[in-house]
Write a protein that holds these residues in place. Structure first.
Motif: not given
Length: 346
Positions: A241-261
C-alpha cells in the motif's frame, strides 16, 4: 434380492412406473408415488446402479474431479454442477484431489505431481462407468496433463485444457479488467495504481490486458511503473500500500478483494478516508467483501454460472452424439458490483 419388478408387482403398477418414481420423474400421481415409496422402505430395496448401467450402457452418473474443495472458488462451481445434474436426472459423485491441502501452491507447474493423483481419479471414474467427467481447476491456467486416449467425455471448468478435445468454461478475466478500467475512467480517474496478482498468472495477465485496453480506447497512457505485483493475499495488500500511494494515485485497483482488504487496513491505520482521499476498487466479490467499509466496488466472479454451463455442456455432449460445441473455450463475464469506495471526480 428384491427387484424393481417385485416392487411393481406388490404395488400393482408397471416396472417403468417404479423406475420413474425412483429417478424423481414427475409422471405419476402423488398417491401412486407414496404407495411405491412405502413399499420400497418396507422391503429395504436399494437400486443396483452398476447392473442398470451395464444393461443400458449408460449410468446417468457424472464424475466431478476437483483439484481442491477448500479452494474458495470451487464450492460454488460444484454446487451449481450438482444442482443442474440433479434437475436433469443425473447423479454426481465428487472426487477431491486435495492438491492445495497436500502441497499448497508448489504443484502448479509440476505435471507429474498432478498426474500422480489425477490419473487414479480418472481411472476410478471410468471403472464406475461414469458417463462424463467435469474437472474443476483451483485456478485459471492451461492444463496439459490429460491423457490423449481418454474415453470418457470431459469438460474443464475454471481453466483451459491445451487439447481442444476437452471443452473449457472459464472466467472472462479480460472483460473483467476492461470493465474495471472503463468504470474508473467514467468516474474521472486517470492516475490509477494497480496491485496486480501473481506475475505470469493467467488471471493477472488477462485482467491487466483488459484494463490496458480500456485506457487505450480512452486515450489515457498506461504507465507500467504504476503496477505492482502481489500474492493475492491480504498481507500483500498491506505491504504494497505505501508503495502504491507513492505513485500519487486518485484510485487503486486491487486484482482481488483480499489484497484490497490489506490496502484498506493500511489506509485506516494512516488516517486516509477511503472513497474520499483515495478510491479503492477490487475484484471477486466474495462473502467477506460485504464487510469492508465503505462497501467496496468490485467485480463478481461468475462461479455458479461456470458450474451450470459446465454441467449443461457435459450433458449435451452425453445425450447428443453429434454435438460439437461451437467454441472449445467459453468465457463467462463477471458482473460489476457498485459500492461506495470510488469517488466520482467529474
Amino acid at each position: 434380492m428384491i427387484t424393481v419388478k417385485d416392487i411393481a408387482k406388490i404395488c400393482g403398477v408397471s416396472p417403468s412406473t417404479v423406475s420413474n418414481i425412483l429417478n424423481g420423474k414427475n409422471k405419476v400421481s402423488d398417491e401412486t408415488r407414496k404407495r411405491v415409496l412405502a413399499v420400497v422402505e418396507e422391503t429395504g430395496y436399494t437400486p443396483n446402479y452398476f447392473a442398470s448401467s451395464m444393461r443400458k450402457q449408460k449410468s446417468n452418473v457424472i464424475s466431478i474431479i476437483v483439484e481442491d474443495l477448500n479452494q474458495f472458488t470451487t464450492p460454488p462451481i460444484v454446487v451449481a454442477i450438482m444442482a443442474y445434474c440433479e434437475a436433469m436426472g443425473y447423479r454426481a459423485i465428487l472426487i477431491n484431489l486435495r492438491m492445495y491441502d497436500r502441497w499448497r501452491d508448489t504443484w502448479f507447474d509440476n505435471e507429474e505431481m498432478l498426474k500422480s493423483f489425477l490419473y487414479p481419479a480418472l481411472y476410478e471414474s471410468e471403472s464406475i462407468k461414469a458417463d462424463g467427467i467435469i474437472y474443476v481447476a483451483g485456478h485459471g491456467r492451461i492444463i496439459r496433463c490429460f491423457p490423449e486416449d481418454m474415453k470418457v467425455p470431459t469438460v474443464v471448468a475454471y481453466a483451459a485444457n491445451e487439447n481442444d478435445r476437452f471443452p473449457s468454461i472459464l472466467i472472462d478475466d479480460e472483460k473483467g479488467g476492461y470493465d474495471i478500467g472503463k468504470y474508473l475512467l467514467e468516474q474521472g480517474h486517470k492516475e490509477i495504481a494497480v496491485l496486480a496478482g501473481v506475475e505470469n498468472n493467467m488471471h493477472t495477465g488477462k485482467r491487466l490486458a483488459g484494463f490496458q485496453k480500456a485506457l487505450f480506447e480512452a486515450g489515457v497512457p498506461y504507465n507500467p511503473k504504476n503496477t505492482l505485483f502481489g500474492t493475492w493475499q491480504r498481507d500483500s495488500g498491506y505491504k504494497n500500500a505505501s508503495c502504491l500511494l507513492e505513485k500519487n494515485p486518485t484510485a487503486i485497483w486491487c486484482m482481488n478483494d483480499q489484497m484490497a482488504a490489506g490496502v484498506y487496513d493500511y489506509l485506516y491505520e494512516n488516517n486516509y478516508k477511503i472513497g474520499e482521499d483515495v478510491s479503492v476498487i477490487g475484484f471477486d466479490n466474495m462473502d467477506y467483501s460485504s464487510y469492508l467499509y465503505p462497501r467496496i466496488t468490485t467485480n463478481e466472479l461468475p462461479l455458479a454460472e461456470i458450474g451450470r454451463r459446465s454441467a449443461e455442456m457435459m450433458i449435451r455432449i452425453i445425450e447428443d452424439a453429434g454435438y460439437e460445441p461451437e467454441a472449445k473455450r467459453i468465457w463467462v463475464p463477471c458482473k460489476m458490483v457498485i459500492g461506495n469506495s470510488v469517488k466520482k471526480l467529474n
